[in-house]
Enzyme design. Sequence first.
Site, PDB file in Angstrom:
ATOM      1  N   CYS A 165       1.940  10.838   5.133  1.00  0.00           N
ATOM      2  CA  CYS A 165       1.348  10.232   4.035  1.00  0.00           C
ATOM      3  C   CYS A 165       1.936  10.222   2.953  1.00  0.00           C
ATOM      4  CB  CYS A 165      -0.336  10.801   3.892  1.00  0.00           C
ATOM      5  SG  CYS A 165      -1.405  10.399   5.478  1.00  0.00           S
ATOM      6  N   CYS A 202      20.296  16.443  24.008  1.00  0.00           N
ATOM      7  CA  CYS A 202      21.016  17.720  23.168  1.00  0.00           C
ATOM      8  C   CYS A 202      20.085  18.716  23.064  1.00  0.00           C
ATOM      9  CB  CYS A 202      21.145  17.008  21.840  1.00  0.00           C
ATOM     10  SG  CYS A 202      19.789  16.472  21.005  1.00  0.00           S
ATOM     11  N   LYS A 237      -5.213  26.068  -2.996  1.00  0.00           N
ATOM     12  CA  LYS A 237      -5.944  25.226  -2.461  1.00  0.00           C
ATOM     13  C   LYS A 237      -7.317  25.965  -1.829  1.00  0.00           C
ATOM     14  CE  LYS A 237      -3.596  21.036  -1.660  1.00  0.00           C
ATOM     15  NZ  LYS A 237      -3.132  20.075  -0.382  1.00  0.00           N
ATOM     16  N   ASN A 270       1.442  17.230  10.076  1.00  0.00           N
ATOM     17  CA  ASN A 270       2.568  17.026  10.670  1.00  0.00           C
ATOM     18  C   ASN A 270       2.539  17.436  12.297  1.00  0.00           C
ATOM     19  OD1 ASN A 270       3.745  19.768  11.236  1.00  0.00           O
ATOM     20  ND2 ASN A 270       2.517  20.023   9.482  1.00  0.00           N
ATOM     21  N   SER A 276      -1.380  14.787  -7.605  1.00  0.00           N
ATOM     22  CA  SER A 276      -1.595  13.779  -6.708  1.00  0.00           C
ATOM     23  C   SER A 276      -2.643  13.731  -5.658  1.00  0.00           C
ATOM     24  CB  SER A 276      -0.164  13.496  -6.260  1.00  0.00           C
ATOM     25  OG  SER A 276       0.292  14.497  -5.348  1.00  0.00           O
ATOM     26  N   ASN A 277      -3.014  15.111  -5.254  1.00  0.00           N
ATOM     27  CA  ASN A 277      -3.984  15.408  -4.244  1.00  0.00           C
ATOM     28  C   ASN A 277      -5.387  14.665  -4.494  1.00  0.00           C
ATOM     29  OD1 ASN A 277      -2.692  18.741  -4.169  1.00  0.00           O
ATOM     30  ND2 ASN A 277      -1.910  16.837  -3.099  1.00  0.00           N
ATOM     31  N   LEU A 278      -5.565  14.719  -6.003  1.00  0.00           N
ATOM     32  CA  LEU A 278      -6.974  14.254  -6.392  1.00  0.00           C
ATOM     33  C   LEU A 278      -7.274  12.931  -6.053  1.00  0.00           C
ATOM     34  CD1 LEU A 278      -6.992  16.105  -9.899  1.00  0.00           C
ATOM     35  CD2 LEU A 278      -7.668  17.037  -7.739  1.00  0.00           C
ATOM     36  N   GLN A 279      -6.410  12.245  -5.779  1.00  0.00           N
ATOM     37  CA  GLN A 279      -6.979  10.970  -5.317  1.00  0.00           C
ATOM     38  C   GLN A 279      -7.906  10.733  -4.151  1.00  0.00           C
ATOM     39  OE1 GLN A 279      -4.934   9.775  -2.430  1.00  0.00           O
ATOM     40  NE2 GLN A 279      -4.903   7.860  -2.165  1.00  0.00           N
ATOM     41  N   GLY A 320      -6.568  16.142   2.733  1.00  0.00           N
ATOM     42  CA  GLY A 320      -7.149  15.111   2.729  1.00  0.00           C
ATOM     43  C   GLY A 320      -8.667  15.081   3.760  1.00  0.00           C
TER      44      GLY A 320
END
Length: 399
Positions: A200, A357, A95, A140, A78-81, A50
Amino acid sequence: MSFAPLVEPAAELTIDEVRRYSRHLIIPDVGMSGQKRLKNAKVLVIGAGGLGSPALLYLAAAGVGTLGIAEFDTVDESNLQRQVIHGVSDIDKPKGQSARESIAEINPYVDVVLHPERLDNDNVLQVFEGYDLIVDGTDNFATRYMVNDAAFFLGIPYVWGSIYRFDGQASVFAPMLGDDLPCYRCLYPEPPPPGMVPSCAEGGVLGVLCASIGAIQVNEAIKLLTGIGDPIAGKLMIYDALEMEYRKLKVRKDPNCALCGEHATVTELIDYDAFCGAVSDEAAEAAVGSTISVTTLEHMLKERENGERDFVLVDVREPNEAEINHIPGAVLIPKGEFLNGNALSQLPSDKQIVMHCKSGVRSAETLAIVKGAGYADAVHVGGGVVAWVSQIDPSQPTY
Ligand SMILES: [Zn+2]
């Protein structure tokens, strides 16, 4: 604050390059010298997704001579948006390769270097080495902290951006360019409790937001490379696409920053997956506003020693783990005891409960149980014993 240019000018521009970059060359602040600096620049873009898509397109068009692309993923429909450097014919292609082909179409004078491996502790320093500047488009927290730390260790400034739904943020982290300049850890000393901030992929992102934030990143990259303007080092840009509002906040250097502070405790790459963890929704909810840092815990333990406060520190790991390392003064009650209900009878009802922990995942889960039992002021330790060993007591082993 302005900075010296990060890059020395290249010896010359060819006649073709002069024609190509003429709209830059006639800006007095950029001029021949600025364009030659861009030609000589080596910029690494992390992720051709993105943010990386618009960033790579504009860095290439601007004439950055060497563009590294750290990207291991392949193009999905779904990346092309939003990932506008890729097209329909690139679906299922790596990519990095797809991005290189688009860049060649825009500017054949750019030398593209692909780093097709997933960045991790074993390769990140080698990949970063030799670049003048990094543009971080990762999605991330584990990778963000790793990028921040690795860039700091190598003395490479970087431009950071993040996007989610209609909201974006950007900054320049460059503590190596000035004593009062912060790093990413100064702004966010700890990752959000795992599961608190959806990605995202889970929460969605407005496609054009990538262009808004990616453009800020390229803008800042060009300023840093050529030494023009006032880069947003020490500032945080916050963009709200729905309100169409940009805000610029000051980000102060944290003198106690674990990485760039005076008494740094993160002196090498750490286990970023453990640092950032992954927990259930209940645990994430319980941890909001009830997560303390190991620095805070250290302070609290000193106060407990001096009789200024009282609380019970509970280690919810297994006994074999507690044999490897521990936070002094903790009592061991494994997580299973919380799940079967036995633990609650072992806890005093009139004292604050502090749990830890290994990395903050299991303690967030037991925190949800303890808070549900009425211990409203219970907290857990973000990063757990991993953060304790890394930041407070490096003499202990990790596992
Ligand atoms: Zn810092």
